[in-house]
Design a protein around this motif. Structure first.
Motif, short mmCIF file in Angstrom:
data_model
loop_
_atom_site.label_atom_id
_atom_site.label_comp_id
_atom_site.label_asym_id
_atom_site.label_seq_id
_atom_site.Cartn_x
_atom_site.Cartn_y
_atom_site.Cartn_z
N ARG A 86 4.68 -5.08 -6.57
CA ARG A 86 3.91 -4.83 -7.16
C ARG A 86 3.11 -4.05 -8.37
NH1 ARG A 86 -0.68 -2.99 -5.67
NH2 ARG A 86 -1.86 -4.69 -6.74
N LEU A 87 4.02 -2.69 -8.44
CA LEU A 87 2.92 -1.82 -9.17
C LEU A 87 3.25 -1.94 -10.60
CD1 LEU A 87 2.94 1.00 -6.62
CD2 LEU A 87 0.91 -0.24 -7.23
N LYS A 88 2.45 -2.93 -11.72
CA LYS A 88 3.32 -3.25 -12.76
C LYS A 88 3.06 -2.05 -13.88
CE LYS A 88 4.43 -7.41 -10.56
NZ LYS A 88 5.54 -7.83 -10.34
N LYS A 89 1.70 -1.59 -13.91
CA LYS A 89 1.66 -0.14 -15.01
C LYS A 89 2.34 0.80 -14.74
CE LYS A 89 -3.22 -1.87 -14.72
NZ LYS A 89 -4.59 -1.89 -15.21
N THR A 90 2.71 1.02 -13.67
CA THR A 90 3.55 2.40 -12.57
C THR A 90 5.16 1.81 -13.40
OG1 THR A 90 2.08 2.36 -10.62
CG2 THR A 90 4.31 3.58 -10.72
N ILE A 124 5.59 7.77 -3.30
CA ILE A 124 5.32 6.74 -4.73
C ILE A 124 3.97 7.05 -4.86
CG2 ILE A 124 5.98 5.41 -6.18
CD1 ILE A 124 9.17 5.97 -5.10
N ILE A 125 3.67 5.84 -3.66
CA ILE A 125 2.06 5.74 -2.91
C ILE A 125 1.07 7.11 -3.06
CG2 ILE A 125 0.13 4.25 -1.90
CD1 ILE A 125 2.25 2.71 -3.22
N ALA A 126 1.49 8.38 -3.06
CA ALA A 126 0.40 9.03 -2.98
C ALA A 126 -0.17 9.87 -3.75
CB ALA A 126 1.08 10.71 -2.13
N HIS A 127 0.22 9.72 -4.97
CA HIS A 127 0.16 10.13 -6.63
C HIS A 127 -0.71 9.00 -6.99
CE1 HIS A 127 3.24 12.81 -7.18
NE2 HIS A 127 4.34 11.65 -6.55
N THR A 128 -2.15 9.19 -7.41
CA THR A 128 -2.90 8.52 -7.90
C THR A 128 -3.05 7.76 -9.77
OG1 THR A 128 -4.05 10.78 -8.66
CG2 THR A 128 -4.40 10.16 -6.28
N GLU A 183 -2.20 -0.41 1.10
CA GLU A 183 -4.01 -1.12 1.99
C GLU A 183 -4.06 0.29 0.41
OE1 GLU A 183 -5.04 0.26 5.10
OE2 GLU A 183 -5.24 -0.97 5.99
N VAL A 184 -3.87 1.56 0.16
CA VAL A 184 -3.82 2.13 -0.73
C VAL A 184 -2.76 1.81 -1.37
CG1 VAL A 184 -2.44 4.61 -1.18
CG2 VAL A 184 -3.49 3.85 0.54
N SER A 185 -1.65 0.92 -1.93
CA SER A 185 -1.41 0.06 -3.92
C SER A 185 -2.47 -0.29 -4.21
CB SER A 185 -0.08 -0.88 -2.74
OG SER A 185 0.18 -0.99 -4.40
N LEU A 186 -3.58 -1.37 -3.08
CA LEU A 186 -3.98 -2.08 -3.87
C LEU A 186 -5.43 -1.62 -4.31
CD1 LEU A 186 -4.77 -5.28 -0.65
CD2 LEU A 186 -3.19 -5.14 -3.60
N LYS A 187 -5.89 -0.37 -3.91
CA LYS A 187 -6.77 0.61 -4.42
C LYS A 187 -6.37 1.26 -5.64
CE LYS A 187 -8.58 2.04 0.31
NZ LYS A 187 -8.84 3.62 1.05
N ILE A 188 -4.40 1.97 -5.38
CA ILE A 188 -4.87 2.42 -7.06
C ILE A 188 -4.36 1.54 -8.32
CG2 ILE A 188 -3.61 4.52 -5.82
CD1 ILE A 188 -0.95 3.61 -5.94
N GLU A 189 -3.80 -0.23 -8.12
CA GLU A 189 -3.58 -1.40 -8.42
C GLU A 189 -3.96 -2.63 -8.51
OE1 GLU A 189 -0.08 -1.29 -11.10
OE2 GLU A 189 0.85 0.60 -10.94
#
Length: 1027
Positions: A896-900, A850-854, A1015-1021
């Motif tokens: 935590r990915l609210k937008k997703t 899931i995190i791999a998608h930008t 870390e990737v989660s913080l970068k994308i959102e």
């Protein structure tokens, strides 16, 4: 705004009649058709917010219904289409349009000939749409939100002012104290005022510094004391104890609510229905269904009020006296449990009445029932006593030994355990009868013997009836039937696996031995006593009498025989080889848990001892000394029992047996004779009259039969012991070879020995099954598949296949001793740790993919696809896979990915909520246990639930008592859990392995660790900055 309303036909017809009579507006209007744009005259009737139209004024059924809530109505100019041009010029038409607020619904075009009529219709429809009320509600809601914000702001300002006032008051008090001190110092130093004026500033500074240091040291000391107490074990136990008590109060509140629903929404309405003119149910049936549930509700309401009163006195919590009051009254549960099966049977019979069934379904649709049936509410009291026991166990675990309530709580727990065991036996009988009734209903012709309460359910499954005799990979077995009044015949069955075949043949042979023993013993005693043999064995005080090295439970098992509670290792080994007992439950429990208190070598030595050194006195301790054993001959007569071929009875030489000698033969000797005689139709094992009279020979044959029964059960159901212990396997083979060399061996015994030898000599039964190591070696795939190219069904099936392969590879000995919680867990329980690691790897794969998608849309689609996979896993009974996916979605990096999550559709979120509810850990996985109870294998349960149960049993009760006796009740509880696990392990999935899917699922390069995921989660959102 309400988008849809569900009407039934009767409701709609009723509203249409009311609209025609009392409608707000009625009249003829022209309606424009949507198909051909023509105008047709219809009769319209408006009632509240519903608009009906009829083909004619005389029509009784409406042609259509419009829901006007949220719509808009306005006048529109005349159409210039062809339909309008055909109208005469002298008829002026007035048009108005109704636009609905529902998505996808076309506007309604209407017209009238009079302008005033048109205006009245527009005004009436506008009022029926409630648009003014909706607008006013939105305005009021905005004002309410504004007022709430103002109130919150005022509250914050008031708190700040209050804090400032308190600080000012504190400062004033401090200044007053300083003024008083200064005045006192000034009075003391008046004689030396000249010197004081010179030293006053320095002295003040020194005093201030000293005062500050004293205060700082005092605060630091008290802070250390408080911190030490907070971190102390006593404080931790107190917190856990309070938490347990609070949970108990919540559970009691829920239970009282359940009883209240049972009484107020089912019992009392059905009593009223039974008093009606045409009662759908009688008062006797109501009393039989609900029993004393109303009394139970009153009792627990009182107990609940007492608990709430104690909570009001927190942190002082004293509960022992409440249980002292509750215990004497809990005996009412015995009546409820004893008649619970009859209650369900009466309810099932009453449901055959359509009126009662309809009335009951009406009661069950009440919102308070939460879609639960009456049977569910009748089952809740069955689990309340065990819940109290678990709570008291947890409470005692965090109660110090010197606590004032310790002894009272221990006494309450012991009383509840005794009551629970009695109730458990009643529940076992109920479940046994219910299963027998279900099997009896499946038989078309019926089977009256299943309705006998003495029949015990052993197992059931699906088999193929093979009419031929050709082999199917050695999976077939044959049952020979020899009825007394007809020719013999055989039935050939085909098992799905060798393990299933071994288990069924073992159980069938065990049951046949029991039938033969009971039949022959009944034949022996039929002239001497009117008491049946099972009752004679149960009433023998020697068999179930407490002693120094053995203690029996006061309750009876499903076979109405006392269960062992505590016993020494020697007595357990004696019971294993005792010729008077053939208990499958005892065998399973012993063979599952013997590693805790003995070794396989000791068990083998005991079997050898009973085979070679069995003595006659051990099994005939109550023989009449007045009758000489060598003077009692055995005679044969034709057998009248369908289960045996020989009829044996005792006779004294010189005449018939008198009444004074009826008790000369003990049940032990009769059992030995019956066991030795069972299974052969001729006297091949007894070639002469001397051997027939040799009781020691008969006892020796019975001992051999018992040893073979134990070994057959051990080899068929616990084959892993021999696969992992070559010395044990060689010892059993040596013993069996020596048995085969016995010249006095009966044909039946020789055949049974050969079957055991062949079972031990066979290759591994799981060779044909796919293993996880085989899948890992299949990594050479021509093309690596990506996640988007795989369908949810493929992913769900292969996840289920992998989970079951890993789950079934766990040997049952790893479940003993809590090895998964030790420091050397990788050496003690490698397969359990592999299962845990596989669970974590699959969960990491889901989160990493899931995190791999930008972009947000791709992540949302990935979440929806994984939840679809979880839904299919749930349909496949793979609840471990469901928990793997839902736990991944609940990780902080994904959650935590609210937008997703905002892009995920509502149906998918609803599906996720249902799956999480099924596998939730609340109430010790209450929902998951209920689901597993009702599902049919194959199934992959969540292993952590069983490990928690085993850890709870291990920590709550010791393996040995203070006297050194084995706690066999604990072994029995552990064996039942392990047996359930092995049941799910033994049922395979019929899923074909797909290498391209498993290569993706086991690809470690796609998996990120927890830190990388976040870390990737913080970068994308990124986090939103405050303000």
């Amino acid at each position: 705004m309400q988008k849809s309303v569900r009407y039934n036909e009767g409701h709609a017809l009723y509203l249409s009649v009311v609209a025609r009579k009392e409608g707000t507006k009625r009249g003829i209007l022209s309606k424009r058709s949507t198909e051909n744009s023509r105008w047709n005259d219809k009769y319209f009737a408006l009632f509240q917010n519903v608009l009906f139209y009829f083909d004619k004024y005389q029509s009784t059924r409406p042609s259509g219904i419009y829901l006007l809530e949220g719509c808009t109505c306005e006048r529109v100019p005349a159409h210039k289409g062809s339909a309008v041009s055909k109208e005469p010029v002298d008829k002026q038409q007035h048009y108005f349009l109704v636009v609905f607020g529902h998505d996808g619904q076309k506007p309604l075009e209407l017209r009238t000939e009079e302008e005033s009529e048109c205006n009245k219709w527009v005004e009436s429809i506008q009022q029926a749409s409630y648009s003014d009320i909706i607008i006013e509600r939105e305005v009021l809601m905005q004002k309410y939100i504004h007022l709430v914000q103002i109130m919150e702001t005022e509250k914050v300002a008031a708190n700040q002012l209050r804090t400032q006032l308190e600080d000012q008051n504190t400062e004033i008090e401090r200044l007053k104290a300083e003024i008083v001190l200064l005045n006192k110092a000034k009075e003391r130093m008046l004689p030396c005022q000249t010197n004081q004026e010179e030293e006053d500033p320095d002295i003040k500074k020194i005093k201030k510094v000293q005062s500050f240091m004293r205060g700082w040291l005092c605060r630091r000391k008290w802070k250390i004391i408080v911190q030490d107490y907070i971190c102390s074990p006593q404080a931790e136990n107190m917190r856990k104890r309070n938490h347990i008590v609070f949970n108990m109060v919540e559970a009691e509140t829920e239970y009282v609510c359940q009883l209240s629903v049972l009484v107020n929404f089912f019992l009392r309405p059905l009593r009223m229905a039974a008093s009606s003119k045409k009662p759908p149910i009688s008062h006797d049936d109501v009393s039989s269904i609900f029993l004393n549930s109303e009394t139970i509700m009153f009792l627990h309401e009182i107990f609940h009020q007492g608990l709430k009163a104690r909570i009001a006195n927190w942190p002082t919590l004293v509960l022992a006296d409440l249980f002292d009051i509750l215990l004497p009254m809990l005996n009412i549960y015995q009546e409820f449990v004893r008649n619970h099966q009859y209650s369900l049977q009466v309810l099932a019979n009453c449901k055959q009445n359509r009126d009662f069934d309809k009335l009951l379904k009406q009661y069950e649709t009440n919102t308070a029932c939460e879609e639960r049936m009456l049977e569910t509410f009748l089952t809740y009291p069955m689990f309340q006593i065990p819940r109290y026991i678990i709570t008291l166990h947890e409470l005692l675990a965090h109660t110090p030994h010197e606590h004032v309530e310790r002894k009272s709580l221990e006494f309450a727990m012991s009383k509840l355990e005794e009551l629970s065991k009695m109730m458990h036996d009643e529940v076992s009988d109920t479940e046994n009868i219910r299963k027998n009734l279900a099997i009896e209903r499946m038989i078309v012709e019926g089977c009256d013997i299943l309705l006998d309460t003495s029949q015990t359910f052993v197992r059931q499954g699906e088999y193929i009836h093979n009419a031929g005799s050709q082999g199917f990979n050695h999976l077939e077995f044959k049952i020979m039937v020899e009825p007394p009044d007809g020719p013999a015949f055989s039935v050939i069955l085909l098992a799905p696996s060798r393990q299933e075949k071994a288990g069924w043949t073992s159980d069938i042979s065990q049951c046949i031995d029991n039938i033969r023993c009971n039949g022959l013993m009944t034949s022996v005693f039929e002239e001497n006593s009117k008491v049946t043999v099972p009752h004679m064995i149960k009433s023998d005080a020697r068999l179930h009498k407490d002693d120094v090295d053995i203690c029996f439970s006061k309750t009876l098992n499903s076979c109405k025989v006392p269960q062992i509670r505590y016993a020494s290792v020697e007595r357990l080994l004696e019971r294993l080889t005792d010729l008077r007992f053939l208990s499958i439950d005892f065998l399973n429990t012993f063979l599952h848990t013997y590693r805790i208190f003995t070794t396989a070598a000791v068990v083998m030595d005991k079997l050898k001892d009973i085979q070679y050194t069995v003595s006659l006195e051990k099994f005939l301790p109550e023989s009449n000394p007045q009758v000489s054993e060598d003077r009692v001959p055995l005679t044969e007569s034709p057998c009248r029992s369908p289960s045996t071929h020989r009829h044996m009875r005792y006779r004294q030489p010189g005449g018939s047996m008198g009444e004074n000698n009826r008790g000369t033969m003990s049940p032990a000797s009769a059992y030995a004779i019956a066991t030795a005689a069972a299974g052969h139709g001729s006297s091949q094992g007894f070639n002469n009259s001397e051997r027939t009279c040799d009781k020691e020979f008969i006892i020796r044959r019975a001992a051999t039969n018992r040893v073979l029964n134990v070994l057959r059960h051990w080899v068929s159901k616990h084959s892993q012991d021999f696969e992992m212990n070559s010395e044990l396997k060689m010892g059993v083979m040596t013993l069996l070879e020596e048995v085969l060399r016995d010249p006095d061996l009966l044909p039946q015994e020789r055949k049974a020995t050969g079957n055991i030898v062949s079972a031990l000599s066979q290759d591994d039964q799981d060779d044909a099954q796919l293993k996880i190591e085989d899948i890992l070696q299949m990594t050479e795939c021509p093309k690596a598949e990506c996640f988007d190219s795989l369908s949810p069904i493929e992913l769900a099936e292969q996840i289920t296949l992998l989970d079951h392969i890993v789950f079934r590879s766990i040997p049952y000995e790893e479940f003993l001793g809590q090895g998964w919680m030790k420091l050397d867990k990788l050496e003690r329980t490698p397969y359990i740790m592999k299962t845990s690691q596989h669970f974590n790897d699959m969960s990491n794969l889901v989160a990493s993919q899931i995190i791999a998608h930008t972009d947000v849309g791709s992540r949302a689609n990935s979440i929806e696809k994984w939840l679809a996979v979880a839904g299919i896993c749930c349909c496949l009974n793979n609840y471990n896979g469901v928990l793997e996916i839902t736990s991944a979605l609940n990780r902080s990096a994904i959650y935590r990915l609210k937008k997703t999550w905002a892009k995920v559709c509502k149906q998918t979120k609803s599906l996720m909520g249902g799956l999480q509810k099924t596998v939730a850990s609340e109430g010790r996985f209450k929902n998951l246990r209920e689901t597993l109870k009702n599902c049919n294998p194959p199934c992959v349960p969540y292993l952590g639930m069983y490990l928690t149960d085993l850890a709870f049993i291990e920590e709550g009760t010791p393996n040995f008592t203070e006297e050194g006796l084995v706690n066999f009740s604990k072994m029995r509880m552990m064996s039942h859990i392990i047996r359930e696990i092995r049941q799910f392990q033994g049922a395979p999935y019929r899923i074909e392995h797909q290498a391209k899917v498993t290569q993706f699922l086991l690809d470690k390069t796609l998996v990120m660790d927890e830190d990388t995921l976040y870390e990737v989660s913080l970068k994308i959102e990124p986090r939103l900055l405050p303000g």
